[in-house]
Design a protein around this motif. Sequence first.
Motif, PDB file in Angstrom:
ATOM      1  N   GLY A 187     -56.170 -58.757-101.629  1.00  0.00           N
ATOM      2  CA  GLY A 187     -56.560 -59.895-102.453  1.00  0.00           C
ATOM      3  C   GLY A 187     -56.357 -61.186-101.692  1.00  0.00           C
ATOM      4  O   GLY A 187     -56.215 -61.211-100.473  1.00  0.00           O
ATOM      5  N   ASP A 188     -56.316 -62.243-102.425  1.00  0.00           N
ATOM      6  CA  ASP A 188     -56.128 -63.557-101.838  1.00  0.00           C
ATOM      7  C   ASP A 188     -54.673 -63.711-101.392  1.00  0.00           C
ATOM      8  O   ASP A 188     -53.755 -63.470-102.157  1.00  0.00           O
ATOM      9  CB  ASP A 188     -56.487 -64.625-102.879  1.00  0.00           C
ATOM     10  CG  ASP A 188     -56.506 -66.011-102.287  1.00  0.00           C
ATOM     11  OD1 ASP A 188     -56.665 -66.119-101.050  1.00  0.00           O
ATOM     12  OD2 ASP A 188     -56.369 -66.982-103.052  1.00  0.00           O
ATOM     13  N   THR A 189     -54.486 -64.080-100.147  1.00  0.00           N
ATOM     14  CA  THR A 189     -53.125 -64.231 -99.627  1.00  0.00           C
ATOM     15  C   THR A 189     -52.715 -65.693 -99.517  1.00  0.00           C
ATOM     16  O   THR A 189     -51.729 -65.999 -98.864  1.00  0.00           O
ATOM     17  CB  THR A 189     -52.991 -63.571 -98.243  1.00  0.00           C
ATOM     18  OG1 THR A 189     -53.920 -64.178 -97.351  1.00  0.00           O
ATOM     19  CG2 THR A 189     -53.213 -62.073 -98.345  1.00  0.00           C
ATOM     20  N   ALA A 190     -53.435 -66.580-100.148  1.00  0.00           N
ATOM     21  CA  ALA A 190     -53.065 -67.995-100.109  1.00  0.00           C
ATOM     22  C   ALA A 190     -52.099 -68.299-101.256  1.00  0.00           C
ATOM     23  O   ALA A 190     -52.168 -67.707-102.330  1.00  0.00           O
ATOM     24  CB  ALA A 190     -54.315 -68.865-100.239  1.00  0.00           C
ATOM     25  N   LEU A 191     -51.205 -69.207-100.995  1.00  0.00           N
ATOM     26  CA  LEU A 191     -50.266 -69.645-102.027  1.00  0.00           C
ATOM     27  C   LEU A 191     -50.945 -70.659-102.941  1.00  0.00           C
ATOM     28  O   LEU A 191     -51.709 -71.505-102.485  1.00  0.00           O
ATOM     29  CB  LEU A 191     -49.047 -70.299-101.398  1.00  0.00           C
ATOM     30  CG  LEU A 191     -48.063 -69.395-100.683  1.00  0.00           C
ATOM     31  CD1 LEU A 191     -47.034 -70.241 -99.962  1.00  0.00           C
ATOM     32  CD2 LEU A 191     -47.383 -68.490-101.662  1.00  0.00           C
ATOM     33  N   THR A 192     -50.641 -70.572-104.204  1.00  0.00           N
ATOM     34  CA  THR A 192     -51.111 -71.611-105.115  1.00  0.00           C
ATOM     35  C   THR A 192     -50.247 -72.855-104.905  1.00  0.00           C
ATOM     36  O   THR A 192     -49.151 -72.765-104.341  1.00  0.00           O
ATOM     37  CB  THR A 192     -50.999 -71.142-106.579  1.00  0.00           C
ATOM     38  OG1 THR A 192     -49.618 -70.972-106.898  1.00  0.00           O
ATOM     39  CG2 THR A 192     -51.770 -69.854-106.811  1.00  0.00           C
ATOM     40  N   PRO A 193     -50.706 -74.024-105.330  1.00  0.00           N
ATOM     41  CA  PRO A 193     -49.872 -75.225-105.183  1.00  0.00           C
ATOM     42  C   PRO A 193     -48.519 -75.101-105.892  1.00  0.00           C
ATOM     43  O   PRO A 193     -47.507 -75.593-105.384  1.00  0.00           O
ATOM     44  CB  PRO A 193     -50.724 -76.329-105.811  1.00  0.00           C
ATOM     45  CG  PRO A 193     -52.118 -75.859-105.668  1.00  0.00           C
ATOM     46  CD  PRO A 193     -52.053 -74.359-105.785  1.00  0.00           C
ATOM     47  N   LEU A 194     -48.484 -74.422-107.035  1.00  0.00           N
ATOM     48  CA  LEU A 194     -47.214 -74.228-107.743  1.00  0.00           C
ATOM     49  C   LEU A 194     -46.264 -73.351-106.936  1.00  0.00           C
ATOM     50  O   LEU A 194     -45.076 -73.648-106.828  1.00  0.00           O
ATOM     51  CB  LEU A 194     -47.461 -73.614-109.122  1.00  0.00           C
ATOM     52  CG  LEU A 194     -46.215 -73.309-109.943  1.00  0.00           C
ATOM     53  CD1 LEU A 194     -45.469 -74.601-110.266  1.00  0.00           C
ATOM     54  CD2 LEU A 194     -46.596 -72.572-111.218  1.00  0.00           C
TER      55      LEU A 194
END
Length: 162
Positions: free
Chosen positions: A54-61
């Motif tokens: 899946g997406d491995t980017a962190l959300t801003p939170l």
Amino acid sequence: MPHDKYGFDTSDDSDSLAGYWSWSTAILLVGFSSILLFFPRLLVFLAELGRSKGDTALTPLESFLSVQFGLFMIAVAIAIVLNIPGASAPVPTEPRGANHALILPISSAAVLSSLLAYNAGQTRQIGPLSDVVFFISGTIGVFGLWTASVHIIFCLLRLTRF
């Protein structure tokens, strides 16, 4: 064996054991907080093991909370090391009228946390959470540093009396 007023052993063996615990706990906290501060995507990678790609980017939170938790874990590690009991303590303790052990590390981390939360609030990616963290951490940090500075001033005044 010497005991304190509560019946606990105060011999050098128990102090050295507390010293070992303090240093090992501080090393573990600094290690984990460095992961949170410098490599937060490693947590996402470890959480995704065994799941579909899946997406491995962190959300801003997630990024915001990673930095905040990392800062306070470092502050707790510093406070643990600075308050090792015994004769080999890094900072000598005062018997009466002592400053609270957590004032300087926690207040310094709160001020830094407040500044980072204010900066995160400028991008408006996490909403009012950054404003709340800025206000609460700033209040804790400024009041704590003010309290520590007043304590230092009173100690200096007490030393200069004849």
